[in-house]
Design a protein around this motif. Structure first.
Motif, PDB file in Angstrom:
ATOM      1  N   LYS A   1      -0.575   5.515 -53.226  1.00 32.60           N
ATOM      2  CA  LYS A   1      -0.264   6.386 -52.104  1.00 32.60           C
ATOM      3  C   LYS A   1       0.840   7.346 -52.524  1.00 32.60           C
ATOM      4  N   VAL A   2       0.784   8.576 -52.036  1.00 34.85           N
ATOM      5  CA  VAL A   2       1.818   9.557 -52.340  1.00 34.85           C
ATOM      6  C   VAL A   2       2.307  10.176 -51.033  1.00 34.85           C
ATOM      7  N   VAL A   3       3.621  10.195 -50.859  1.00 34.03           N
ATOM      8  CA  VAL A   3       4.221  10.821 -49.682  1.00 34.03           C
ATOM      9  C   VAL A   3       5.170  11.900 -50.190  1.00 34.03           C
ATOM     10  N   THR A   4       5.036  13.110 -49.674  1.00 36.30           N
ATOM     11  CA  THR A   4       5.888  14.203 -50.130  1.00 36.30           C
ATOM     12  C   THR A   4       6.834  14.607 -49.016  1.00 36.30           C
ATOM     13  N   ILE A   5       8.080  14.782 -49.378  1.00 35.38           N
ATOM     14  CA  ILE A   5       9.103  15.153 -48.403  1.00 35.38           C
ATOM     15  C   ILE A   5       9.811  16.411 -48.902  1.00 35.38           C
ATOM     16  N   ASP A   6      10.016  17.364 -47.979  1.00 39.30           N
ATOM     17  CA  ASP A   6      10.687  18.620 -48.305  1.00 39.30           C
ATOM     18  C   ASP A   6      12.181  18.455 -47.985  1.00 39.30           C
ATOM     19  N   ALA A   7      13.012  18.678 -48.979  1.00 36.06           N
ATOM     20  CA  ALA A   7      14.464  18.504 -48.801  1.00 36.06           C
ATOM     21  C   ALA A   7      14.984  19.351 -47.640  1.00 36.06           C
ATOM     22  N   ALA A   8      14.336  20.467 -47.392  1.00 35.22           N
ATOM     23  CA  ALA A   8      14.792  21.364 -46.327  1.00 35.22           C
ATOM     24  C   ALA A   8      14.689  20.702 -44.949  1.00 35.22           C
ATOM     25  N   ASP A   9      13.828  19.657 -44.848  1.00 35.24           N
ATOM     26  CA  ASP A   9      13.672  18.961 -43.561  1.00 35.24           C
ATOM     27  C   ASP A   9      14.748  17.904 -43.327  1.00 35.24           C
ATOM     28  N   ILE A  10      15.596  17.659 -44.326  1.00 34.04           N
ATOM     29  CA  ILE A  10      16.568  16.563 -44.204  1.00 34.04           C
ATOM     30  C   ILE A  10      17.932  17.094 -43.775  1.00 34.04           C
ATOM     31  N   ALA A  11      18.371  16.661 -42.613  1.00 31.81           N
ATOM     32  CA  ALA A  11      19.700  17.019 -42.090  1.00 31.81           C
ATOM     33  C   ALA A  11      20.609  15.803 -42.254  1.00 31.81           C
ATOM     34  N   PRO A  12      21.908  15.949 -42.050  1.00 31.44           N
ATOM     35  CA  PRO A  12      22.728  14.736 -41.901  1.00 31.44           C
ATOM     36  C   PRO A  12      22.100  13.910 -40.779  1.00 31.44           C
ATOM     37  N   THR A  13      21.833  12.635 -41.079  1.00 29.36           N
ATOM     38  CA  THR A  13      20.953  11.830 -40.217  1.00 29.36           C
ATOM     39  C   THR A  13      21.705  10.643 -39.624  1.00 29.36           C
ATOM     40  N   VAL A  14      21.344  10.283 -38.401  1.00 31.19           N
ATOM     41  CA  VAL A  14      21.919   9.104 -37.742  1.00 31.19           C
ATOM     42  C   VAL A  14      20.771   8.283 -37.148  1.00 31.19           C
ATOM     43  N   THR A  15      21.048   7.031 -36.804  1.00 30.34           N
ATOM     44  CA  THR A  15      20.030   6.246 -36.098  1.00 30.34           C
ATOM     45  C   THR A  15      20.423   6.118 -34.626  1.00 30.34           C
ATOM     46  N   TRP A  16      19.412   6.053 -33.781  1.00 31.61           N
ATOM     47  CA  TRP A  16      19.641   5.928 -32.337  1.00 31.61           C
ATOM     48  C   TRP A  16      19.230   4.556 -31.798  1.00 31.61           C
TER      49      TRP A  16
ATOM     50  N   ALA B   1      22.674  11.281 -50.344  1.00 31.35           N
ATOM     51  CA  ALA B   1      21.641  10.292 -50.682  1.00 31.35           C
ATOM     52  C   ALA B   1      21.321   9.414 -49.465  1.00 31.35           C
ATOM     53  N   LYS B   2      22.335   9.052 -48.682  1.00 30.39           N
ATOM     54  CA  LYS B   2      22.109   8.200 -47.515  1.00 30.39           C
ATOM     55  C   LYS B   2      21.213   8.902 -46.504  1.00 30.39           C
ATOM     56  N   ASP B   3      21.460  10.216 -46.310  1.00 29.38           N
ATOM     57  CA  ASP B   3      20.617  10.963 -45.368  1.00 29.38           C
ATOM     58  C   ASP B   3      19.176  11.020 -45.870  1.00 29.38           C
ATOM     59  N   VAL B   4      19.036  11.138 -47.195  1.00 26.30           N
ATOM     60  CA  VAL B   4      17.686  11.176 -47.778  1.00 26.30           C
ATOM     61  C   VAL B   4      16.953   9.882 -47.443  1.00 26.30           C
ATOM     62  N   VAL B   5      17.621   8.752 -47.659  1.00 26.53           N
ATOM     63  CA  VAL B   5      16.907   7.481 -47.473  1.00 26.53           C
ATOM     64  C   VAL B   5      16.718   7.171 -45.983  1.00 26.53           C
ATOM     65  N   LEU B   6      17.667   7.551 -45.144  1.00 31.66           N
ATOM     66  CA  LEU B   6      17.454   7.363 -43.699  1.00 31.66           C
ATOM     67  C   LEU B   6      16.252   8.203 -43.249  1.00 31.66           C
ATOM     68  N   HIS B   7      16.169   9.426 -43.769  1.00 32.56           N
ATOM     69  CA  HIS B   7      15.043  10.296 -43.432  1.00 32.56           C
ATOM     70  C   HIS B   7      13.717   9.652 -43.883  1.00 32.56           C
ATOM     71  N   ILE B   8      13.724   9.080 -45.081  1.00 30.15           N
ATOM     72  CA  ILE B   8      12.509   8.410 -45.586  1.00 30.15           C
ATOM     73  C   ILE B   8      12.124   7.255 -44.653  1.00 30.15           C
ATOM     74  N   CYS B   9      13.117   6.488 -44.203  1.00 29.37           N
ATOM     75  CA  CYS B   9      12.837   5.387 -43.263  1.00 29.37           C
ATOM     76  C   CYS B   9      12.152   5.927 -42.010  1.00 29.37           C
ATOM     77  N   GLY B  10      12.628   7.076 -41.529  1.00 32.10           N
ATOM     78  CA  GLY B  10      12.036   7.679 -40.344  1.00 32.10           C
ATOM     79  C   GLY B  10      10.599   8.118 -40.588  1.00 32.10           C
ATOM     80  N   VAL B  11      10.352   8.676 -41.761  1.00 31.45           N
ATOM     81  CA  VAL B  11       9.010   9.181 -42.081  1.00 31.45           C
ATOM     82  C   VAL B  11       8.026   8.027 -42.278  1.00 31.45           C
ATOM     83  N   LEU B  12       8.442   7.006 -43.055  1.00 30.68           N
ATOM     84  CA  LEU B  12       7.511   5.917 -43.396  1.00 30.68           C
ATOM     85  C   LEU B  12       7.418   4.854 -42.300  1.00 30.68           C
TER      86      LEU B  12
END
Lengths: 476, 199
Positions: free
Chosen positions: A284-299, A189-200
C-alpha cells in the motif's frame, strides 16, 4: 539473474530468518533486546521457574524508566532516596535483582546514562540500523528512525527472546507513507506524525510495517525521524522504518556500542545496501503533501483525532461512520469540548515536555527557543520538563536550557517516562487539561480523568506561555 | 498454557471500537510483578458506572467478550490479556484486533476471533439474551438461532491452542538452527553479533 527488487523491510527480514516454516511463519533472530522494569518481572520469573537461562545476555540491556520518580533519586550523601510507592519500589528492586542474576548489564536508576529505553538505545549505539530490536513496550517502533526493524512485544515474547534470542513471526505487509514537499515554519516532525495519524486512523497501519519516505522525511534530523517512527504504533503499525543514510551514519558513529574500525566500514557498506530497491513494490502507498501539514493538536481521546491548531473542534455528526460519531461524542464529553470551539481558545492548566516521542536535546532546544525571555501564563499550574536521559539532561544544562525552563516557570526533572503514562507520581489532575509532547491521549492515560492534547515541543512551550493551545507561529 | 477447543457461554455485548489497553487495564495496575489478580483492574474506568456490563448479574462469569474494531490498540502490556483472563474471558470476538494484543492473547490461551462487522453486530444482538458457541477445531461461531459464522485463524496458532503448547519450549528445541544462524551472522554481520559487556 538479478534478484527480485526488495523493500528495506524485506531486506532486514531476510537477513534475520533462522528458519522458515511451510506456513510462512519464520523464526527471526533478534539482535538487540531492551528490558525495563514493568514488562519483564513475569518473564524472568518464568525463566526461573523452568530453570531456563538468558541465551545472549550480551545482546540485552536493562534500564528502569516507567516507574521512577523524576525527583532526586540520591541524597547529598549518595544514598538512595526511597521510592514512596511500595509497588514501584518493588518493580525497580525486581529489575535490580533479575539483571545481575541473569548476567544482563543494568543501567541503574541514578547512572548518568539512565533514561527512557527508547532514548538510551540510540544514544548508546545499542540500537543500530538494519538490526532487529525488541522491547516490552509498544513505542519500540521508535528505533525504526535509524532504519532498525524495531517493535514492541508482550511479556511472553520478552521471555521467548530472553530464552531463545528469537521470535516466531509472520512477515507483515508493507506500506509506504511518502511525505513530499517542504514543511512550513513552525511545523515539526511531531506535527508530521500527528498528521499521519489523522490521515491513516488509529488502525490504518494494522498488519503493516510502514516505511516513511519522501523529501520531508529525508530532510528531518535523526531525532526528528525517531519522533516520527516512535508513533507508528499510534496508527496501528507495529514497526516504522526510515532508510538509513549519511545522516544516520554520522549520528551512530562514535557512540559507546557502535561498531568500530574495520567493523564500521563493513557496517556502513551493509546499511547502505538496505535501501529499498528501485522497482520494489509496497502493498500500500499513501502520499502526503507537506503543504497540508500545519502545527497540529489533538481534540479527542485517540491519536487519530487530530486538527490543525487554526481549526475547530469537529462536530461528531460530521463523521461518515456511525461508530466514529459515537466515539467522537464520548471523546468530546470526556474532553469537555464543544463542536465548533476554536482550538486556540482551549485553556490548559498543565504542560508536559517529555516522553520517548519528544525528550531529546533537539526537542528541548525547540521548546526553550519559544520560552526564552517568556514565562508561563498564570493559569498554567504545573509545567514540567523531563529529559529523555541523564545525558540529554547534562547536555541541556551545558547549553543553559535548564535555566530557560526554570525561569519560564517549568520544573526541571530527572529522566524517565513520567507523565506520559502516569505510573510514577507525575499525573495530570482529573478534569484538567495538559498540552503534552507525549504520544497517547487515551482516556485516563496521564491520570484518571486527565484531558490530554498531543502537541510538538514548540507548541507545548507556546501553550505554556499563552495558557491556551496556541499557534507557535504567532509567537515567533 | 491450557488447551482450548471450544468456548461456550454468555458473551458480553461490549461492541466498543478502538478499545485501548489503557481502558482494558490502566497503567497503575502494571506495578505488579505477578500475572495474577488483574481482573479487579480490568475496565476499571468503565466499571465506575454502576450499570456497566462487566459487573451486571446477567453477564457474570461470561467467557466471551464481543468488541468493535481495533480491540486492544495502544500499549504492548500483556497485563491486558492477563486481566481479561482473570476476569474469566477465554475468547474475544471483534472485526479487528491490534497486532500486539492478539499475539499476547494467543500466548495466554485467549482465542481472538475476527468476523466481519455485520456478523459481529448480529452476535451483539444475540448476546443480549442467549449464549454463543465458538468451535476452534472447525473454526466456526454458532448461536441457538442457526447463525453459523466461519472464521480464519493462523494454522500454527490453532495448533498451539488446541494442544496447549509452550512456544518457548518449542523454540528451544530449534537450538541447532539458532546456533547455526549465530555462527553465520558472526561472519557476515560481525558488529551485530558483538554485544555489550555483561553483568
Amino acid at each position: 539473474m538479478a534478484s527480485k527488487p526488495r523493500t528495506l523491510y524485506e531486506k532486514i527480514w531476510d537477513a534475520h530468518v533462522v528458519e522458515r516454516r511451510d506456513d510462512g511463519t519464520c523464526l527471526i533472530y533478534i539482535d538487540r533486546h531492551l528490558v525495563h522494569e514493568v514488562t519483564s518481572p513475569q518473564a524472568f520469573e518464568a525463566l526461573r521457574v523452568s530453570g531456563r537461562k538468558v541465551r545472549r545476555p550480551d545482546l540485552t540491556l536493562a534500564v528502569p524508566d516507567h516507574n521512577l520518580p523524576t525527583t532526586a533519586r540520591r541524597d547529598a550523601a549518595g544514598q538512595r532516596i526511597p521510592i514512596s510507592d511500595p509497588e514501584s519500589a518493588q518493580q525497580l528492586a525486581a529489575l535490580e535483582r533479575n539483571a545481575p542474576e541473569f548476567g544482563i548489564r543494568l543501567i541503574g536508576d541514578a547512572d548518568a546514562e539512565q533514561g527512557i529505553v527508547h532514548v538510551v538505545g540510540p544514544e548508546q549505539g545499542f540500537s543500530l540500523p538494519g538490526a532487529t530490536i525488541v522491547c516490552g513496550d509498544s513505542h519500540t517502533a521508535c528505533h525504526g528512525g535509524l532504519g532498525a526493524l524495531a517493535f514492541g512485544i508482550g511479556t511472553s515474547e520478552v521471555e521467548h527472546v530472553l530464552a531463545t534470542q528469537t521470535l516466531l513471526l509472520k512477515q507483515s505487509k508493507t506500506m509506504e507513507v511518502r511525505v513530499e514537499g517542504q514543511l512550513g515554519p513552525g511545523v515539526t516532525a511531531k506535527d508530521v506524525v500527528l498528521h499521519i495519524c489523522g490521515v491513516l486512523g488509529a488502525a490504518g497501519g494494522t498488519g503493516y510495517v510502514i516505511e516513511y519516505t519522501g523529501s520531508v522525511i529525508r530532510d528531518l534530523s535523526i531525532e526528528g525521524r525517531l519522533t516520527v517512527s516512535n508513533m507508528a504504533i499510534e496508527h496501528g503499525a507495529r514497526a516504522g522504518l526510515i532508510a538509513p543514510d549519511e545522516k544516520t551514519f554520522a549520528y551512530v558513529q562514535g557512540r559507546p556500542y557502535a561498531p568500530k574500525d574495520a567493523d564500521w566500514d563493513k557496517a556502513v557498506a551493509w546499511w547502505t545496501s538496505l535501501a529499498t530497491d528501485p522497482g520494489a513494490v509496497y502493498d500500500k502507498v499513501v502520499t502526503i503533501d507537506a503543504a497540508d501539514i500545519a502545527p497540529t493538536v489533538t481534540w479527542g481521546t485517540s491519536p487519530e483525532d487530530t486538527v490543525a491548531i487554526t481549526g475547530t473542534v469537529p462536530d461528531p455528526a460530521s463523521f461518515a461512520d456511525p461508530s466514529k460519531q459515537e466515539a467522537a461524542r464520548k471523546s468530546l464529553d470526556y474532553m469537555g469540548l464543544t463542536p465548533g470551539q476554536r482550538m486556540q481558545d482551549v485553556e490548559v492548566q498543565n504542560v508536559f515536555i517529555g516522553s520517548c516521542t519528544n525528550s531529546r536535546i533537539e526537542d528541548l532546544r525547540a521548546a526553550a527557543a519559544v520560552l526564552k525571555g517568556r514565562t508561563k501564563a498564570p493559569n498554567v499550574k504545573w509545567a514540567i520538563v523531563v529529559p529523555g536521559s541523564g545525558l540529554v539532561k547534562r547536555q541541556a544544562e551545558a547549553e543553559g536550557l535548564d535555566k530557560v525552563f526554570t525561569q519560564a516557570g517549568f520544573e526541571w526533572r530527572e529522566p524517565g517516562c513520567s507523565a506520559c503514562l502516569g505510573m510514577n507520581p507525575d499525573k495530570v489532575p482529573a478534569g484538567e487539561r495538559c498540552a503534552s509532547t507525549s504520544n497517547r491521549n487515551f482516556v485516563g492515560r496521564q491520570g484518571p480523568g486527565a484531558r490530554t492534547h498531543l502537541v510538538s515541543p514548540a507548541m507545548a512551550a507556546a501553550a505554556a506561555v499563552t495558557g491556551k493551545l496556541a499557534d507557535v507561529r504567532e509567537l515567533a | 498454557m491450557e488447551a482450548v477447543r471450544q468456548v461456550d457461554g454468555r458473551a458480553i455485548p461490549f461492541g466498543a471500537k478502538n478499545v485501548d489497553t489503557d481502558v482494558i487495564i490502566p497503567a497503575h495496575w502494571l506495578k505488579t510483578i505477578t500475572r495474577e489478580g488483574l481482573g479487579r483492574g480490568a475496565f476499571e474506568t468503565l466499571r465506575k458506572d454502576p450499570d456497566n456490563l462487566f459487573d451486571s448479574a446477567e453477564y457474570a462469569g461470561s467467557p466471551i467478550l464481543i468488541a468493535g474494531d481495533n480491540f486492544g490498540c495502544g500499549s504492548s502490556r500483556e497485563h491486558a490479556a492477563w486481566a481479561l483472563l482473570d476476569l474469566g474471558i477465554k475468547a474475544v470476538i471483534a472485526p479487528s484486533f491490534s497486532d500486539i494484543f492478539s499475539g499476547n492473547a494467543f500466548k495466554n490461551g485467549i482465542l481472538t476471533v475476527v468476523l466481519p462487522q455485520d456478523q459481529v453486530d448480529r452476535l451483539l444482538e444475540v448476546a443480549k439474551t442467549d449464549p454463543v458457541h465458538i468451535d476452534l477445531e472447525n473454526q466456526v461461531v454458532t448461536t441457538p438461532f442457526q447463525d453459523r459464522f466461519e472464521f480464519e485463524i493462523d494454522p500454527f496458532r490453532k495448533h498451539c491452542l488446541l494442544n496447549g503448547l509452550d512456544e518457548v519450549g518449542l523454540t528451544l528445541a530449534r537450538d541447532t538452527a539458532i546456533s547455526t544462524y549465530e555462527q553465520e551472522a558472526r561472519a557476515t554481520l560481525p558488529w551485530l553479533a558483538k554485544g555489550v559487556e555483561t553483568a
